[in-house]
Design a protein around this motif. Structure first.
Motif, PDB file in Angstrom:
ATOM      1  N   LYS A 187       0.863  -1.185  -0.023  1.00 50.64           N
ATOM      2  CA  LYS A 187       0.020   0.153  -0.002  1.00 50.64           C
ATOM      3  C   LYS A 187       0.675   1.227  -0.111  1.00 50.64           C
ATOM      4  CE  LYS A 187      -3.718   2.152   2.612  1.00 50.64           C
ATOM      5  NZ  LYS A 187      -4.489   2.037   3.851  1.00 50.64           N
ATOM      6  N   GLU A 188       1.946   1.118   0.772  1.00 49.17           N
ATOM      7  CA  GLU A 188       2.917   2.440   0.913  1.00 49.17           C
ATOM      8  C   GLU A 188       3.561   2.664  -0.699  1.00 49.17           C
ATOM      9  OE1 GLU A 188       4.727  -1.198   3.039  1.00 49.17           O
ATOM     10  OE2 GLU A 188       2.935  -0.161   2.839  1.00 49.17           O
ATOM     11  N   ASP A 189       3.635   1.605  -1.306  1.00 45.09           N
ATOM     12  CA  ASP A 189       4.304   1.932  -2.641  1.00 45.09           C
ATOM     13  C   ASP A 189       3.333   2.577  -3.325  1.00 45.09           C
ATOM     14  OD1 ASP A 189       6.783   0.550  -1.656  1.00 45.09           O
ATOM     15  OD2 ASP A 189       6.249  -1.205  -2.818  1.00 45.09           O
ATOM     16  N   VAL A 190       2.079   1.989  -3.538  1.00 48.47           N
ATOM     17  CA  VAL A 190       1.120   2.779  -4.343  1.00 48.47           C
ATOM     18  C   VAL A 190       0.920   4.246  -3.947  1.00 48.47           C
ATOM     19  CG1 VAL A 190      -1.600   2.692  -4.742  1.00 48.47           C
ATOM     20  CG2 VAL A 190      -0.110   0.350  -4.582  1.00 48.47           C
ATOM     21  N   GLU A 191       0.569   4.706  -2.505  1.00 43.11           N
ATOM     22  CA  GLU A 191       0.447   5.818  -2.138  1.00 43.11           C
ATOM     23  C   GLU A 191       1.731   6.752  -2.535  1.00 43.11           C
ATOM     24  OE1 GLU A 191       0.012   5.497   2.001  1.00 43.11           O
ATOM     25  OE2 GLU A 191      -2.363   4.923   1.774  1.00 43.11           O
ATOM     26  N   ALA A 192       3.077   6.119  -2.421  1.00 48.57           N
ATOM     27  CA  ALA A 192       4.051   7.041  -2.766  1.00 48.57           C
ATOM     28  C   ALA A 192       4.213   7.273  -4.138  1.00 48.57           C
ATOM     29  CB  ALA A 192       5.684   6.223  -2.520  1.00 48.57           C
ATOM     30  N   LEU A 193       4.000   6.339  -5.223  1.00 46.21           N
ATOM     31  CA  LEU A 193       3.896   6.628  -6.547  1.00 46.21           C
ATOM     32  C   LEU A 193       2.713   7.813  -6.907  1.00 46.21           C
ATOM     33  CD1 LEU A 193       4.953   6.140  -9.407  1.00 46.21           C
ATOM     34  CD2 LEU A 193       3.593   4.444  -9.363  1.00 46.21           C
ATOM     35  N   ALA A 194       1.432   7.506  -6.255  1.00 44.14           N
ATOM     36  CA  ALA A 194       0.371   8.496  -6.358  1.00 44.14           C
ATOM     37  C   ALA A 194       0.789   9.940  -5.926  1.00 44.14           C
ATOM     38  CB  ALA A 194      -0.689   8.057  -5.414  1.00 44.14           C
ATOM     39  N   ALA A 195       1.574   9.994  -5.115  1.00 44.12           N
ATOM     40  CA  ALA A 195       1.888  11.381  -4.630  1.00 44.12           C
ATOM     41  C   ALA A 195       3.002  11.883  -5.517  1.00 44.12           C
ATOM     42  CB  ALA A 195       2.709  11.526  -3.322  1.00 44.12           C
ATOM     43  N   SER A 196       3.697  11.273  -6.333  1.00 40.90           N
ATOM     44  CA  SER A 196       4.564  11.528  -7.543  1.00 40.90           C
ATOM     45  C   SER A 196       3.804  11.849  -8.588  1.00 40.90           C
ATOM     46  CB  SER A 196       5.416  10.352  -7.852  1.00 40.90           C
ATOM     47  OG  SER A 196       6.373  10.908  -9.046  1.00 40.90           O
ATOM     48  N   ILE A 197       2.674  10.827  -9.145  1.00 46.41           N
ATOM     49  CA  ILE A 197       1.758  11.220  -9.965  1.00 46.41           C
ATOM     50  C   ILE A 197       1.071  12.599 -10.110  1.00 46.41           C
ATOM     51  CG2 ILE A 197      -0.313  10.312 -11.420  1.00 46.41           C
ATOM     52  CD1 ILE A 197       0.724   7.487 -10.734  1.00 46.41           C
ATOM     53  N   ARG A 198       0.616  13.159  -8.842  1.00 48.44           N
ATOM     54  CA  ARG A 198      -0.011  14.248  -8.672  1.00 48.44           C
ATOM     55  C   ARG A 198       0.757  15.408  -8.929  1.00 48.44           C
ATOM     56  NH1 ARG A 198      -1.626  11.731  -3.690  1.00 48.44           N
ATOM     57  NH2 ARG A 198      -3.507  10.675  -3.591  1.00 48.44           N
ATOM     58  N   LYS A 199       2.262  15.188  -8.479  1.00 49.25           N
ATOM     59  CA  LYS A 199       3.193  16.224  -8.643  1.00 49.25           C
ATOM     60  C   LYS A 199       3.515  16.380 -10.400  1.00 49.25           C
ATOM     61  CE  LYS A 199       7.177  17.984  -6.579  1.00 49.25           C
ATOM     62  NZ  LYS A 199       8.363  17.884  -5.665  1.00 49.25           N
ATOM     63  N   THR A 200       3.886  15.258 -10.853  1.00 51.20           N
ATOM     64  CA  THR A 200       4.557  15.404 -12.170  1.00 51.20           C
ATOM     65  C   THR A 200       3.740  14.599 -13.170  1.00 51.20           C
ATOM     66  OG1 THR A 200       6.037  13.284 -11.804  1.00 51.20           O
ATOM     67  CG2 THR A 200       6.687  15.335 -11.147  1.00 51.20           C
ATOM     68  N   GLY A 201       2.752  13.797 -13.051  1.00 50.36           N
ATOM     69  CA  GLY A 201       2.006  12.940 -13.948  1.00 50.36           C
ATOM     70  C   GLY A 201       2.503  11.684 -13.925  1.00 50.36           C
ATOM     71  N   LEU A 202       1.938  10.893 -14.777  1.00 46.01           N
ATOM     72  CA  LEU A 202       2.396   9.637 -15.178  1.00 46.01           C
ATOM     73  C   LEU A 202       3.431   9.636 -16.379  1.00 46.01           C
ATOM     74  CD1 LEU A 202       1.680   6.424 -14.164  1.00 46.01           C
ATOM     75  CD2 LEU A 202      -0.024   6.607 -16.431  1.00 46.01           C
ATOM     76  N   LEU A 203       4.646   9.555 -15.836  1.00 46.54           N
ATOM     77  CA  LEU A 203       5.838   9.479 -16.619  1.00 46.54           C
ATOM     78  C   LEU A 203       5.921   8.519 -17.776  1.00 46.54           C
ATOM     79  CD1 LEU A 203       8.631  11.119 -14.227  1.00 46.54           C
ATOM     80  CD2 LEU A 203       6.936  12.345 -15.935  1.00 46.54           C
ATOM     81  N   LYS A 204       5.498   7.058 -17.448  1.00 47.92           N
ATOM     82  CA  LYS A 204       5.829   6.070 -18.359  1.00 47.92           C
ATOM     83  C   LYS A 204       4.323   5.419 -18.457  1.00 47.92           C
ATOM     84  CE  LYS A 204       8.049   1.795 -18.678  1.00 47.92           C
ATOM     85  NZ  LYS A 204       9.036   0.579 -17.773  1.00 47.92           N
ATOM     86  N   ASN A 205       4.015   5.332 -19.500  1.00 42.20           N
ATOM     87  CA  ASN A 205       2.810   4.636 -19.896  1.00 42.20           C
ATOM     88  C   ASN A 205       2.751   3.026 -19.786  1.00 42.20           C
ATOM     89  OD1 ASN A 205       2.439   6.914 -21.674  1.00 42.20           O
ATOM     90  ND2 ASN A 205       2.390   5.858 -23.624  1.00 42.20           N
ATOM     91  N   ILE A 206       1.524   2.813 -19.403  1.00 41.17           N
ATOM     92  CA  ILE A 206       1.013   1.386 -18.985  1.00 41.17           C
ATOM     93  C   ILE A 206       0.950   0.599 -20.304  1.00 41.17           C
ATOM     94  CG2 ILE A 206      -1.064  -0.011 -18.118  1.00 41.17           C
ATOM     95  CD1 ILE A 206      -1.269   2.142 -15.942  1.00 41.17           C
ATOM     96  N   GLU A 207       1.187  -0.840 -20.267  1.00 41.06           N
ATOM     97  CA  GLU A 207       1.206  -1.428 -21.600  1.00 41.06           C
ATOM     98  C   GLU A 207      -0.117  -2.349 -21.318  1.00 41.06           C
ATOM     99  OE1 GLU A 207       5.539  -2.242 -23.482  1.00 41.06           O
ATOM    100  OE2 GLU A 207       4.797  -3.702 -22.030  1.00 41.06           O
ATOM    101  N   VAL A 208      -1.210  -2.451 -22.299  1.00 42.56           N
ATOM    102  CA  VAL A 208      -2.009  -3.335 -22.108  1.00 42.56           C
ATOM    103  C   VAL A 208      -2.381  -3.906 -23.726  1.00 42.56           C
ATOM    104  CG1 VAL A 208      -3.456  -1.744 -20.674  1.00 42.56           C
ATOM    105  CG2 VAL A 208      -3.654  -1.568 -23.197  1.00 42.56           C
TER     106      VAL A 208
END
Length: 294
Positions: free
Chosen positions: A20-41
């Motif tokens: 959970k802490e990894d998700v929250e840490a990355l979410a904080a980064s996304i709020r600040k700088t956006g999603l820097l790497k695309n998800i592959e589907v």
């Protein structure tokens, strides 16, 4: 761009636990700088790589995200997921081990190249691949301890070797379990001291039980070695003694070389002077096996 609601997790994703802490840490980064790497589907919307990023994007409040659509086979899918999960967001040791095995099973090319080729493909060392695959051969109790991060995965090669000795009857059953319990209880100050005991057990399996009786808490490597040698001399200590003996011989040989230069062997007649002849032969013989004497 794809709505988050249309992106589905891959049920066969090798990473089973996302903190959970990894998700929250990355979410904080996304709020600040956006999603820097695309998800592959894949074409059906199932994630190939990027599940952690997807979860973090949801927590960050995003409604849609940039994706890259890739149509890949099972083996290639596993390879991409494994590379993502070992270099970007590392998995647990057991997840990594299972993913490596799955990659070898699904991808014939990966199976054919062996551990060295697999290591090159993943950008990791051969030893790294080897000790993770050895984890799958460990007893369940050891696997659980490693999964819970109770000791270093770098001890796996040594412990795996002892497990094999147990299986082949060269080591008393239960020895590995006792050793693992000592490691889990922080009996050894560091990985080096644990490896000393592992090597001692491997070299003197008949004395393994005795090696596991003493407490090693608070002892540095020198103190651990002394404790082991009181029970039975280990290979480490014998090698140290051998090196001391070799150093003494080299020192003596160098001194002998200097002193022999004082004697005019031709004038003294080596054939009639056995001692000088023997010393000269010794000097010549030693020059063959040690370059520093030349």
């Amino acid at each position: 761009m794809m709505p988050l609601s249309k992106i589905k997790p891959d049920p066969n994703q090798p990473r089973k636990h996302i903190a959970k802490e990894d998700v929250e840490a990355l979410a904080a980064s996304i709020r600040k700088t956006g999603l820097l790497k695309n998800i592959e589907v894949d074409p059906k919307g199932f994630i190939v790589t990027g599940e952690l990023r997807l979860r973090a994007a949801r927590v960050a409040g995003m409604k849609e995200i940039p994706v890259r659509i890739v149509d890949v086979s099972g083996g290639e899918r596993s390879r991409r997921q494994l590379i993502e999960n070992i270099h970007v967001y590392p998995m647990t040791p057991m997840e990594t081990a299972e993913a490596l095995k799955k990659l070898q099973t699904q991808n014939k090319e990966m199976s054919d190249v062996g551990q060295g080729g697999l290591a090159r493909e993943l950008g990791k060392g051969k030893d790294w691949v080897g000790y993770h695959l050895k984890l799958l051969e460990m007893p369940k109790s050891t696997q659980k301890a490693i999964q819970a991060k109770k000791f270093s995965v770098r001890l796996i090669p040594g412990i795996s070797g002892l497990s094999q000795m147990e299986n082949e009857g060269d080591l008393r059953q239960g020895t590995v379990d006792k050793l693992v319990k000592k490691v889990i209880s922080k009996e050894f100050p560091n990985r080096g001291t644990a490896e000393q005991v592992i090597r001692a057990i491997r070299d003197n399996p008949g004395t393994a039980t005795q090696y596991l009786k003493p407490s090693y808490k608070g002892k540095d490597e020198a103190a651990v070695q002394r404790t082991l040698d009181k029970i039975a001399p280990t290979r480490d200590s014998q090698i140290a003694d051998y090196r001391i003996a070799i150093d003494s011989m080299i020192t003596f040989a160098k001194r002998l070389t200097r002193e022999l230069r004082q004697y005019p062997f031709d004038d003294l007649g080596l054939g009639r002077t056995n001692l000088l002849s023997d010393l000269q032969s010794l000097k010549e013989e030693m020059k063959k096996w040690h370059s520093s004497l030349k």
